[in-house]
Write an enzyme that holds these catalytic residues in place. Structure first.
Site, PDB file in Angstrom:
ATOM      1  N   ARG A 179       0.855  -1.184   0.000  1.00 56.23           N
ATOM      2  CA  ARG A 179       0.000   0.000   0.000  1.00 56.23           C
ATOM      3  C   ARG A 179       0.894   1.238   0.000  1.00 56.23           C
ATOM      4  O   ARG A 179       1.777   1.382   0.849  1.00 56.23           O
ATOM      5  CB  ARG A 179      -0.910  -0.016   1.227  1.00 56.23           C
ATOM      6  CG  ARG A 179      -1.850   1.184   1.256  1.00 56.23           C
ATOM      7  CD  ARG A 179      -2.719   1.240   2.498  1.00 56.23           C
ATOM      8  NE  ARG A 179      -3.347   2.559   2.539  1.00 56.23           N
ATOM      9  CZ  ARG A 179      -3.652   3.206   3.640  1.00 56.23           C
ATOM     10  NH1 ARG A 179      -3.396   2.671   4.830  1.00 56.23           N
ATOM     11  NH2 ARG A 179      -4.201   4.406   3.579  1.00 56.23           N
ATOM     12  N   HIS A 205      -3.220  10.915   1.122  1.00 55.13           N
ATOM     13  CA  HIS A 205      -2.668  10.666   2.447  1.00 55.13           C
ATOM     14  C   HIS A 205      -2.072  11.977   2.957  1.00 55.13           C
ATOM     15  O   HIS A 205      -0.902  12.052   3.314  1.00 55.13           O
ATOM     16  CB  HIS A 205      -1.637   9.538   2.414  1.00 55.13           C
ATOM     17  CG  HIS A 205      -1.446   8.872   3.742  1.00 55.13           C
ATOM     18  ND1 HIS A 205      -1.488   7.501   3.919  1.00 55.13           N
ATOM     19  CD2 HIS A 205      -1.220   9.381   4.975  1.00 55.13           C
ATOM     20  CE1 HIS A 205      -1.269   7.204   5.191  1.00 55.13           C
ATOM     21  NE2 HIS A 205      -1.102   8.336   5.855  1.00 55.13           N
ATOM     22  N   GLU A 229      -7.935   8.202   6.425  1.00 53.74           N
ATOM     23  CA  GLU A 229      -8.264   8.812   7.710  1.00 53.74           C
ATOM     24  C   GLU A 229      -8.757  10.261   7.599  1.00 53.74           C
ATOM     25  O   GLU A 229      -8.100  11.208   8.060  1.00 53.74           O
ATOM     26  CB  GLU A 229      -7.061   8.742   8.654  1.00 53.74           C
ATOM     27  CG  GLU A 229      -6.607   7.337   8.940  1.00 53.74           C
ATOM     28  CD  GLU A 229      -5.436   7.251   9.907  1.00 53.74           C
ATOM     29  OE1 GLU A 229      -5.250   6.187  10.516  1.00 53.74           O
ATOM     30  OE2 GLU A 229      -4.709   8.258  10.065  1.00 53.74           O
ATOM     31  N   ASN A 271      -8.094   1.401   9.788  1.00 53.00           N
ATOM     32  CA  ASN A 271      -6.815   1.536  10.479  1.00 53.00           C
ATOM     33  C   ASN A 271      -7.085   1.415  11.967  1.00 53.00           C
ATOM     34  O   ASN A 271      -7.803   2.243  12.542  1.00 53.00           O
ATOM     35  CB  ASN A 271      -6.177   2.899  10.184  1.00 53.00           C
ATOM     36  CG  ASN A 271      -5.699   3.019   8.747  1.00 53.00           C
ATOM     37  OD1 ASN A 271      -5.735   2.053   7.980  1.00 53.00           O
ATOM     38  ND2 ASN A 271      -5.237   4.198   8.377  1.00 53.00           N
ATOM     39  N   TYR A 309      -5.499   1.100  15.831  1.00 53.87           N
ATOM     40  CA  TYR A 309      -4.347   1.230  16.714  1.00 53.87           C
ATOM     41  C   TYR A 309      -4.705   1.043  18.186  1.00 53.87           C
ATOM     42  O   TYR A 309      -3.994   0.357  18.918  1.00 53.87           O
ATOM     43  CB  TYR A 309      -3.674   2.595  16.511  1.00 53.87           C
ATOM     44  CG  TYR A 309      -2.938   2.684  15.198  1.00 53.87           C
ATOM     45  CD1 TYR A 309      -1.669   2.125  15.032  1.00 53.87           C
ATOM     46  CD2 TYR A 309      -3.514   3.298  14.096  1.00 53.87           C
ATOM     47  CE1 TYR A 309      -1.003   2.186  13.827  1.00 53.87           C
ATOM     48  CE2 TYR A 309      -2.850   3.372  12.882  1.00 53.87           C
ATOM     49  CZ  TYR A 309      -1.602   2.810  12.748  1.00 53.87           C
ATOM     50  OH  TYR A 309      -0.936   2.870  11.539  1.00 53.87           O
ATOM     51  N   GLU A 361      -4.086  -0.521   8.090  1.00 53.25           N
ATOM     52  CA  GLU A 361      -2.934  -0.175   8.931  1.00 53.25           C
ATOM     53  C   GLU A 361      -3.108  -0.812  10.295  1.00 53.25           C
ATOM     54  O   GLU A 361      -4.183  -0.762  10.886  1.00 53.25           O
ATOM     55  CB  GLU A 361      -2.800   1.341   9.145  1.00 53.25           C
ATOM     56  CG  GLU A 361      -2.287   2.134   7.971  1.00 53.25           C
ATOM     57  CD  GLU A 361      -2.125   3.611   8.309  1.00 53.25           C
ATOM     58  OE1 GLU A 361      -1.891   3.947   9.499  1.00 53.25           O
ATOM     59  OE2 GLU A 361      -2.238   4.434   7.382  1.00 53.25           O
TER      60      GLU A 361
END
Length: 455
Positions: A84, A129, A174, A300, A302, A360
């Site tokens: 990616r 991004h 995001e 994504n 985290y 991610e």
């Protein structure tokens, strides 16, 4: 010493499960004055005193613009099957718009994609991004509705140029970060601190996503198109009714504000009511544009967020509080692999996307290089093992998870943190640009070869 971790064998995942690694243009490319590239909002933001913790910028970052072949060799050697990357908009349109894209920028990404295919890596292209051309920012950036059209044109050009080889496209990475970190909290480019503007930006980003989906489908009819959201499980700080209600409100802006309109539900009524006059202006047809059908949702993941009621906490009267229990990464983020299962189950239950990808997942730790030149990053190794096991658990409970991308292949420019925070499977010596595979990278390579390397 960390306790042993026993993730499933990679062969216990479906045969078509996609393993990949992820990067982004501004964080690794460097070459900011090369090949006709224009200035981005991050180039300008990094020159603001105090904006970046160590005073650095994305030049030269990992010098990927010149060292991309070595980096793709590293990715291929890990055993992943997908890579990616993101396309720097200022490399294609130095002024953000124009009738003729920059041929040197197009040639660079064409070489890059060909290099991936040559090495057996499936290209996954992210259009945005965060590196908006500065020329567009000077016209209002994402606050100016005309940027939607500029982004659609950018998407169409890239689909025309790469759609014969790139079959998977992500419109935005995001959008919460672009809107809130860049336009409300001011810690990301362009560094604005205006909540009402941030909400309008969030809406324009979502509309531009829908327009880019249409543009890509027109240019590359066989392409698979989606968007990547940063999503978090939201947990109340206590069982007090006030904290329980605060968690619902916070989830509304953190998660549902983006998920609901993307899946045809419109913006959540409770958030619109709480925003009042700070709600974005919505033009007729916008919600239909946002809900343009996608082939997948990228997530994504985290960490979870713990939320308390806070009467002075902005429009939603909430506050994210520090989680003191359990392990944390060097970013201060709590480590909670089970939260990933919780989140994926929730997304599947409430929105039923046709496919889900973890686009991610990774961790920052204080890496230490030994005298032998090795980085024995056992904490990152443990993090990956736990989260891969969680991905397997999500599959077992019926989540249509199709792939997992590690963030990141390389240590890189970590936005407002500069070069002080490292997420990579590969250590980068920024002074010499030497790359060294860390122990976590060795572990992932062995895992993908179906070897049990921790006993």
């Amino acid at each position: 010493m960390l306790s042993p971790v026993r993730p499933p064998f990679s062969r216990e995942f479906p045969a078509d499960f996609l393993w990949g690694c992820a990067t982004s243009s501004y964080q690794i490319e460097g070459g900011t004055a090369d090949g006709g590239r224009g200035e981005s909002i991050w180039d300008r933001f990094c020159r603001q005193p105090g904006a970046i913790r160590d005073g650095s910028s994305g030049e030269p970052a990992c010098d990927h613009y010149h060292r991309w072949e070595e980096d793709l060799d590293l990715a291929a050697a890990l055993g992943v099957r997908a890579y990616r990357f993101s396309i720097a908009w200022p490399r294609i349109f130095p002024n953000g718009i124009g009738s003729r894209p920059n041929p040197e920028g197009l040639a660079f990404y064409s070489r890059l994609v060909d290099g991936m295919l040559k090495r057996g890596l499936q290209p996954w292209a992210t259009l945005y991004h965060w590196d908006l051309p500065q020329a567009l920012q000077e016209r209002g950036g994402w606050l100016n509705r005309s940027t939607i059209g500029a982004f659609s044109d950018f998407a169409r050009v890239m689909g025309d140029q790469l759609g014969d080889r790139v079959q998977h496209w992500i419109t935005h990475n995001e959008p919460w970060c672009t809107a809130m970190l860049g336009h409300h909290l001011g810690v990301h480019a362009p560094g604005l601190r205006d909540f009402r503007a941030a909400m309008q930006v969030s809406h324009h980003l979502l509309v531009s996503h829908g327009e880019a989906v249409r543009a890509l489908r027109s240019a590359a009819p066989s392409a698979k198109v989606g968007i990547t959201l940063s999503l978090h499980p939201i947990r109340p700080a206590s069982n007090r009714p006030a904290d329980l209600a605060a968690a619902v409100r916070h989830d509304g802006l953190r998660n549902r504000w983006f998920l609901d309109p993307l899946f045809g539900k419109g913006y959540p009524d409770d958030v619109l009511s709480a925003l009042g006059e700070e709600a974005p202006r919505i033009v007729d047809g916008d919600l239909c544009r946002i809900a343009s059908p996608c082939d997948f949702l990228g997530v994504n993941y985290y960490f979870p967020e713990t939320v308390a009621d806070a009467p002075e906490g902005g429009a939603l009267r909430t506050q994210v509080i520090e989680s003191g229990d359990g392990p944390h990464t060097a970013m201060g983020w709590p480590v909670d692999a089970q939260g990933m299962v919780e989140l994926l189950e929730r997304v599947q239950r409430d929105y039923a996307p046709p496919a889900l990808y973890l686009t991610e997942n990774g961790a920052c730790y204080e890496d230490v290089m030994g005298q032998d030149g090795r980085v024995t990053d056992l904490q990152r190794q443990r993090f990956l093992a736990d989260h891969i096991a969680a991905a397997h658990q999500a599959l077992r409970v019926g989540v249509p998870l199709k792939g997992y991308f590690v963030w990141s292949l390389l240590d890189n420019f970590e936005w407002a943190e500069g070069y002080g925070k490292r997420f990579g499977l590969v250590h980068v010596d920024y002074a010499t640009q030497q790359r060294r595979l860390k122990a976590s990278g060795e572990w992932l390579r062995s895992f993908l070869r179906t070897e049990r390397v921790m006993s």
